[in-house]
Design a protein around this motif. Structure first.
Motif, PDB file in Angstrom:
ATOM      1  N   VAL A 121       0.986  -1.253   0.130  1.00  0.00           N
ATOM      2  CA  VAL A 121      -0.066   0.068   0.020  1.00  0.00           C
ATOM      3  C   VAL A 121       0.823   1.193   0.036  1.00  0.00           C
ATOM      4  CG1 VAL A 121      -1.721   1.357   1.269  1.00  0.00           C
ATOM      5  CG2 VAL A 121      -1.834  -1.101   1.182  1.00  0.00           C
ATOM      6  N   GLY A 122       1.883   1.166   0.806  1.00  0.00           N
ATOM      7  CA  GLY A 122       2.764   2.403   0.847  1.00  0.00           C
ATOM      8  C   GLY A 122       3.617   2.534  -0.439  1.00  0.00           C
ATOM      9  N   ARG A 123       3.902   1.328  -1.046  1.00  0.00           N
ATOM     10  CA  ARG A 123       4.732   1.187  -2.334  1.00  0.00           C
ATOM     11  C   ARG A 123       3.633   2.069  -3.430  1.00  0.00           C
ATOM     12  NH1 ARG A 123       8.808   0.456   0.921  1.00  0.00           N
ATOM     13  NH2 ARG A 123       9.725  -1.577   0.944  1.00  0.00           N
ATOM     14  N   THR A 124       2.538   1.688  -3.451  1.00  0.00           N
ATOM     15  CA  THR A 124       1.471   2.294  -4.570  1.00  0.00           C
ATOM     16  C   THR A 124       1.441   3.695  -4.319  1.00  0.00           C
ATOM     17  OG1 THR A 124       0.407   0.179  -4.578  1.00  0.00           O
ATOM     18  CG2 THR A 124      -0.736   1.957  -5.374  1.00  0.00           C
ATOM     19  N   ARG A 125       1.360   4.007  -3.080  1.00  0.00           N
ATOM     20  CA  ARG A 125       1.264   5.672  -2.579  1.00  0.00           C
ATOM     21  C   ARG A 125       2.729   6.333  -3.437  1.00  0.00           C
ATOM     22  NH1 ARG A 125       1.869   5.485   2.350  1.00  0.00           N
ATOM     23  NH2 ARG A 125      -0.233   5.012   2.758  1.00  0.00           N
ATOM     24  N   GLU A 126       3.970   5.773  -3.291  1.00  0.00           N
ATOM     25  CA  GLU A 126       5.044   6.342  -4.011  1.00  0.00           C
ATOM     26  C   GLU A 126       4.735   6.279  -5.648  1.00  0.00           C
ATOM     27  OE1 GLU A 126       8.614   4.415  -2.736  1.00  0.00           O
ATOM     28  OE2 GLU A 126       7.837   3.850  -0.774  1.00  0.00           O
ATOM     29  N   LEU A 127       4.110   5.184  -6.238  1.00  0.00           N
ATOM     30  CA  LEU A 127       3.882   5.249  -7.278  1.00  0.00           C
ATOM     31  C   LEU A 127       2.927   6.380  -7.807  1.00  0.00           C
ATOM     32  CD1 LEU A 127       4.352   4.048 -10.141  1.00  0.00           C
ATOM     33  CD2 LEU A 127       2.624   2.271  -9.417  1.00  0.00           C
ATOM     34  N   ALA A 128       1.760   6.382  -7.082  1.00  0.00           N
ATOM     35  CA  ALA A 128       1.001   7.439  -7.437  1.00  0.00           C
ATOM     36  C   ALA A 128       1.528   8.695  -7.389  1.00  0.00           C
ATOM     37  CB  ALA A 128      -0.367   7.284  -6.260  1.00  0.00           C
ATOM     38  N   SER A 129       2.649   9.176  -6.583  1.00  0.00           N
ATOM     39  CA  SER A 129       3.158  10.314  -6.457  1.00  0.00           C
ATOM     40  C   SER A 129       3.905  10.666  -7.758  1.00  0.00           C
ATOM     41  CB  SER A 129       4.158  10.660  -5.131  1.00  0.00           C
ATOM     42  OG  SER A 129       3.444  10.375  -3.951  1.00  0.00           O
ATOM     43  N   VAL A 130       4.585   9.459  -8.255  1.00  0.00           N
ATOM     44  CA  VAL A 130       5.230   9.682  -9.742  1.00  0.00           C
ATOM     45  C   VAL A 130       4.173  10.227 -10.669  1.00  0.00           C
ATOM     46  CG1 VAL A 130       6.420   8.590 -11.331  1.00  0.00           C
ATOM     47  CG2 VAL A 130       7.404   8.208  -8.738  1.00  0.00           C
ATOM     48  N   PHE A 131       3.273   9.264 -10.662  1.00  0.00           N
ATOM     49  CA  PHE A 131       2.090   9.666 -11.613  1.00  0.00           C
ATOM     50  C   PHE A 131       1.759  11.258 -11.732  1.00  0.00           C
ATOM     51  CE2 PHE A 131       0.226   4.984 -11.963  1.00  0.00           C
ATOM     52  CZ  PHE A 131       1.442   4.747 -12.652  1.00  0.00           C
ATOM     53  N   GLU A 132       1.502  11.750 -10.236  1.00  0.00           N
ATOM     54  CA  GLU A 132       0.985  13.005 -10.112  1.00  0.00           C
ATOM     55  C   GLU A 132       2.048  13.906 -10.734  1.00  0.00           C
ATOM     56  OE1 GLU A 132      -1.756  13.841  -8.968  1.00  0.00           O
ATOM     57  OE2 GLU A 132      -2.676  12.226  -8.331  1.00  0.00           O
ATOM     58  N   ARG A 133       3.332  13.728 -10.533  1.00  0.00           N
ATOM     59  CA  ARG A 133       4.315  14.678 -11.053  1.00  0.00           C
ATOM     60  C   ARG A 133       4.314  14.469 -12.464  1.00  0.00           C
ATOM     61  NH1 ARG A 133       7.232  12.220  -6.778  1.00  0.00           N
ATOM     62  NH2 ARG A 133       8.594  11.089  -8.270  1.00  0.00           N
ATOM     63  N   THR A 134       4.168  13.429 -13.030  1.00  0.00           N
ATOM     64  CA  THR A 134       3.909  13.411 -14.396  1.00  0.00           C
ATOM     65  C   THR A 134       2.799  14.174 -15.217  1.00  0.00           C
ATOM     66  OG1 THR A 134       5.054  11.312 -14.058  1.00  0.00           O
ATOM     67  CG2 THR A 134       3.926  11.387 -16.542  1.00  0.00           C
ATOM     68  N   SER A 135       1.826  14.157 -14.397  1.00  0.00           N
ATOM     69  CA  SER A 135       0.384  14.744 -15.194  1.00  0.00           C
ATOM     70  C   SER A 135      -0.179  15.425 -14.198  1.00  0.00           C
ATOM     71  CB  SER A 135      -0.433  13.350 -15.305  1.00  0.00           C
ATOM     72  OG  SER A 135      -1.711  13.973 -15.757  1.00  0.00           O
ATOM     73  N   ALA A 136      -0.351  16.715 -14.563  1.00  0.00           N
ATOM     74  CA  ALA A 136      -0.836  17.856 -13.876  1.00  0.00           C
ATOM     75  C   ALA A 136      -2.464  17.427 -13.677  1.00  0.00           C
ATOM     76  CB  ALA A 136      -1.006  19.258 -14.571  1.00  0.00           C
ATOM     77  N   LYS A 137      -3.125  16.927 -14.602  1.00  0.00           N
ATOM     78  CA  LYS A 137      -4.543  16.507 -14.086  1.00  0.00           C
ATOM     79  C   LYS A 137      -4.604  15.043 -14.350  1.00  0.00           C
ATOM     80  CE  LYS A 137      -8.538  19.167 -15.386  1.00  0.00           C
ATOM     81  NZ  LYS A 137      -9.149  19.799 -16.636  1.00  0.00           N
ATOM     82  N   PRO A 138      -4.505  14.135 -13.428  1.00  0.00           N
ATOM     83  CA  PRO A 138      -4.604  12.670 -13.534  1.00  0.00           C
ATOM     84  C   PRO A 138      -5.863  12.129 -13.877  1.00  0.00           C
ATOM     85  CG  PRO A 138      -4.186  13.202 -11.094  1.00  0.00           C
ATOM     86  CD  PRO A 138      -4.049  14.561 -12.334  1.00  0.00           C
ATOM     87  N   SER A 139      -6.022  11.449 -14.758  1.00  0.00           N
ATOM     88  CA  SER A 139      -7.542  10.971 -15.327  1.00  0.00           C
ATOM     89  C   SER A 139      -7.404   9.533 -15.481  1.00  0.00           C
ATOM     90  CB  SER A 139      -7.767  11.577 -16.634  1.00  0.00           C
ATOM     91  OG  SER A 139      -8.689  10.915 -17.239  1.00  0.00           O
ATOM     92  N   ALA A 140      -6.433   8.672 -15.881  1.00  0.00           N
ATOM     93  CA  ALA A 140      -6.364   7.296 -15.994  1.00  0.00           C
ATOM     94  C   ALA A 140      -5.087   6.828 -16.449  1.00  0.00           C
ATOM     95  CB  ALA A 140      -7.371   6.832 -17.084  1.00  0.00           C
ATOM     96  N   VAL A 141      -4.796   5.580 -15.841  1.00  0.00           N
ATOM     97  CA  VAL A 141      -3.345   4.980 -16.387  1.00  0.00           C
ATOM     98  C   VAL A 141      -3.533   3.670 -17.247  1.00  0.00           C
ATOM     99  CG1 VAL A 141      -1.330   4.108 -15.305  1.00  0.00           C
ATOM    100  CG2 VAL A 141      -2.665   5.718 -14.089  1.00  0.00           C
ATOM    101  N   LEU A 142      -2.702   3.608 -18.378  1.00  0.00           N
ATOM    102  CA  LEU A 142      -2.791   2.585 -18.889  1.00  0.00           C
ATOM    103  C   LEU A 142      -1.695   1.558 -18.227  1.00  0.00           C
ATOM    104  CD1 LEU A 142      -3.672   1.360 -21.604  1.00  0.00           C
ATOM    105  CD2 LEU A 142      -1.685   2.165 -22.688  1.00  0.00           C
ATOM    106  N   VAL A 143      -2.275   0.458 -17.856  1.00  0.00           N
ATOM    107  CA  VAL A 143      -1.363  -0.603 -17.235  1.00  0.00           C
ATOM    108  C   VAL A 143      -1.424  -2.061 -17.868  1.00  0.00           C
ATOM    109  CG1 VAL A 143      -0.878  -2.003 -15.170  1.00  0.00           C
ATOM    110  CG2 VAL A 143      -1.946   0.493 -15.049  1.00  0.00           C
ATOM    111  N   SER A 144      -0.211  -2.571 -18.253  1.00  0.00           N
ATOM    112  CA  SER A 144      -0.523  -3.755 -19.102  1.00  0.00           C
ATOM    113  C   SER A 144      -1.143  -4.935 -18.220  1.00  0.00           C
ATOM    114  CB  SER A 144       0.778  -4.407 -19.206  1.00  0.00           C
ATOM    115  OG  SER A 144       1.077  -5.742 -19.029  1.00  0.00           O
ATOM    116  N   ASP A 145      -2.292  -5.358 -18.751  1.00  0.00           N
ATOM    117  CA  ASP A 145      -3.042  -6.469 -18.395  1.00  0.00           C
ATOM    118  C   ASP A 145      -4.385  -6.005 -17.748  1.00  0.00           C
ATOM    119  OD1 ASP A 145      -1.377  -8.319 -19.011  1.00  0.00           O
ATOM    120  OD2 ASP A 145      -0.897  -8.921 -17.095  1.00  0.00           O
TER     121      ASP A 145
END
Length: 421
Positions: A391-415
């Motif tokens: 859960v904590g690791r996913t929070r870190e990934l979400a932070s990377v996504f937030e830095r990548t996108s100013a307006k988070p909407s969806a993520v393309l994840v394989s599978d």
């Protein structure tokens, strides 16, 4: 999210990284879409793993073949049919499917995960065609001193690796030493392009597993290794010989020690090694079981085993974090200079021996068994366990996504495919 390893694939613990990211991203405002391979491409399957996928998570499984099984004859195949890896045909199914998903869902981020090189090739293609920011996840380093061994494959992997590092928004690694290798390899790339998100354990899965409190102590200790073993990097041969040595000295026998090698991969070869070492009365080679049953076995064991040779010094097996959560003593056969050894020592674990040193293993194993039997063996602290959650690791990934996108909407994840309003 572009991931080859996803349920029901059963040969890699890497499925847990993508699976748990996709399960927990919703808690941080992101809805993943996972694109994976058709299960026909998997060497081994465990259908029970499908129950771990949240029902709301959309998973797109696309055309993919294994060159060894589908394009070869009696396991032999042309190298040209297995580039960049045996599952290169996955690119043919994934790119059109992903473009369709991009048009339909307007995702904000592309995420792909290696060690299947085709995953990063898919991510690279989508990034170039759509302009979407791309996060490249390296569960292992790509080019290593002795791998891949083929010159042609190595050149192709080198090109994919360089394109990935140069074009992705963020390159994520599971260990700090792996990240440092890439910083040294690509000194022209800004240091803030690299990040570390370690592996972890899934508390939800552990929550459904309980130690067998009804079991009565028999005087026999049980040590468990859960996961694939192989000649290069995770060879248990010297460990088996060390058990044989202690057996000859009368320090262990079938009544005092039981070792389970769970889901080691090549069962026949492993059983042959056990017989050759003369320890088949102590060591059991056991078939794969559903993930939660494997966790249950960890919780019931008296001690847990790790094999991690010099070839994998920049990596930490995902099972290490599960071992922490199991609150069990750990015996690690590792290179003392490797990242796994460093993490274990920092966590207070001292029962470490070089994987290829039979005499040292025998000494450490004898001491370890004595400590476990006396109730004096070290286990992970509660603080360490809390910090190792997925859960904590996913929070870190979400932070990377937030830095990548100013307006988070969806993520393309394989599978998996997930939409965000």
């Amino acid at each position: 999210m572009i991931a080859f390893h996803f349920p029901p694939q059963a040969a890699s613990s890497g499925i847990q990284r993508t699976l748990n990211f996709s399960k927990h991203l919703g808690k941080h405002g992101w809805e993943p879409i996972v694109i994976s391979a058709h299960p026909r491409a998997y060497d081994a399957q465990n259908p029970s793993q499908l129950a771990s996928i949240p029902p709301e998570l959309q998973v797109r499984r696309v055309f993919a073949l294994d060159a060894k099984h589908h394009l070869g004859v009696k396991g032999r195949y042309s190298e040209l049919l297995a580039l960049p890896d045996r599952w290169g045909t996955w690119w043919l199914g994934a790119v059109p499917a992903a473009l369709s998903l991009v048009r339909k869902h307007r995702p904000q981020v592309i995420w792909s995960t290696f060690p299947i090189a085709t995953a990063h090739l898919i991510g690279l293609t989508l990034h170039r065609l759509t302009g979407l920011p791309w996060i490249a996840d390296f569960r292992d380093p790509m080019l290593q001193p002795a791998y891949p061994a083929s010159g042609l494959q190595r050149r192709i992997w080198g090109w994919i690796e360089r394109q990935t590092i140069q074009r992705c928004h963020t390159a994520v690694f599971t260990t700090h030493s792996a990240m440092q290798v890439y910083r040294a390899r690509f000194p022209e790339v800004a240091a803030d392009k690299f990040a570390v998100i370690e592996n972890g354990y899934d508390e939800e899965s552990f929550g459904q597993a309980r130690p067998d409190t009804a079991a009565q102590p028999s005087g026999r200790l049980t040590l468990v290794h859960s996961g694939v073993l192989y000649q290069t990097g995770r060879d248990p041969s010297r460990f088996l010989q060390a058990i044989a040595e202690l057996k000859q000295q009368g320090k262990v026998d079938a009544g005092s020690l039981r070792v389970i090698l769970r889901a080691p991969g090549d069962m026949e070869r492993m059983e042959a090694l056990v017989r050759e070492s003369g320890v088949e009365d102590i060591v059991e080679v056991a078939a794969s079981v559903p993930y939660r049953e494997a966790l249950q076995e960890m919780l019931n064991a008296d001690g847990l085993l790790i094999f991690q040779g010099t070839q994998f010094n920049n990596q930490i097996p995902a099972k290490v974090y599960e071992y922490f959560r199991a609150r069990k003593p750990i015996l690690a056969l590792v290179d003392p200079a490797g990242e796994t050894a460093q993490v274990l020592r920092a966590a207070g674990f001292a029962s470490l021996a070089a994987m290829d040193d039979r005499a040292q293993i025998a000494t450490v194993l004898d001491e370890f068994v004595g400590q476990v039997r006396a109730g004096q063996a070290h286990v992970a602290s509660e603080a360490l366990i809390a910090s190792s959650s997925r859960v904590g690791r996913t929070r870190e990934l979400a932070s990377v996504f937030e830095r990548t996108s100013a307006k988070p909407s969806a993520v393309l994840v394989s599978d998996v495919e997930i939409n965000k309003p």
